[in-house]
Write a protein that holds these residues in place. Structure first.
Motif: not given
Length: 317
Positions: A77, A86, A111-113, A121-122
């Motif tokens: 994160h 980021q 997961e990827e943001s 972001k994460s």
């Protein structure tokens, strides 16, 4: 079978080390007796290589936690700081992917943001392979980067933070073991409808699990034996649910206990400007080869942190 393979590999490694050690010690004795400096020099070089292999084997013995052999999930994160943080989170993700690749682990993106301008972001990765959790568990914490920002037109030095959280994959097929000393079984006369027979026999069963206080009871059948079997199935189901609740509560507590992603909480600093240095603040292990670390060369940091945990009695399961 997996446990057997691990044990067999461990025994084979020790036997090989012992054999190679004895062989080279004999060569040194022979070389000295024959005054052959080349044989002695070659054998001594082999002893140095054996010592390195022995240290690696010793590290494997530190992976003794209940879940150390498991696959794991790794979450990254970005901290406060927008694009700069980021971008650092993305750099860290690449670092762990390269580490996993170098060790033959399988990686899977879960997961990827993405960030607004760059970076992420994460991200959540699943890393699969023998002892994946055992090695990576020491990486949980806040990681600090100091560098000249590529996103700053004035080329100023920036400090960024990202956090890592590693937790093991848990097999849900839990083997519930119920010890006779932990339960109390009571029989009683069934109540309610059921006719003359059911009201005159103690066919109903109540089982109390003393360690947890869980109580189950069954009176569906006229047979005490069948009611007992049904009650034991109910107790196992309740204990299974109880274990899942404990795990969920522990995971939630650990998640809530994660520190702020910022100053004063980091476990490792990565300094690229004004000098080159990566230093672990828990073990004081450091290196000036920052490019190698960012390419996944993390073994020295992991080994030192793992040894420190075991020495301090802080083994995780």
């Amino acid at each position: 079978m997996r446990e057997r393979t691990v044990l067999e590999d461990g025994i084979k490694a020790v036997d090989t080390l012992r054999g190679d050690l004895d062989e080279n010690l004999e060569l040194i004795e022979m070389g000295e007796a024959e005054d052959d400096a080349d044989i002695v020099s070659e054998a001594e070089a082999q002893l140095s290589e054996i010592a390195l292999r022995a240290r690696k084997a010793e590290l494997m013995t530190l992976l003794s936690g209940e879940a150390d052999a498991n696959n794991c999930y790794l979450e990254i994160h970005a901290g406060a700081g927008g694009t700069e943080a980021q971008d650092w989170a993305e750099m860290m993700t690449r670092m762990y992917l390269r580490w996993a690749e170098a060790h033959g682990y399988k990686t899977e993106w879960l997961e990827e943001s993405p960030g607004e301008e760059a970076g992420i972001k994460s991200a959540t990765l699943k890393i699969s392979g023998q002892n994946a959790y055992g090695w990576l568990k020491t990486e949980s914490g806040v990681h600090r980067l100091v560098r000249i920002s590529p996103y700053d037109s004035s080329a100023r030095r920036h400090t960024s933070f990202s956090s890592v959280w590693v937790y093991p994959e848990v097999d849900d097929s839990i083997n519930i073991e119920i010890l006779d000393k932990d339960i109390r079984i009571d029989t009683y006369r069934a109540s309610g409808a059921g006719g003359q027979h059911i009201n005159k026999t103690d066919s109903a069963i109540r089982i109390t699990h003393n360690p947890t206080g869980i109580v189950v009871q069954c009176q569906n059948d006229r047979s005490q034996h069948k009611n007992r079997a049904a009650a034991m199935k109910m107790l196992k189901a309740r204990l299974y649910e109880h274990e899942l609740n404990i795990r969920e509560a522990a995971a939630q507590a650990e998640h809530e206990a994660k520190t702020d992603i910022g100053w004063g909480h980091q476990i490792r600093s990565y300094v690229l400007q004004p000098y080159q240095m990566v230093k672990d603040l828990r073990t004081n292990v450091e290196t000036s080869n920052t490019s190698a670390v960012l390419d996944g060369d993390l073994d020295d940091f992991m080994a030192a942190a793992l040894a420190q945990r075991v020495k301090g009695g802080d083994e995780e399961g």
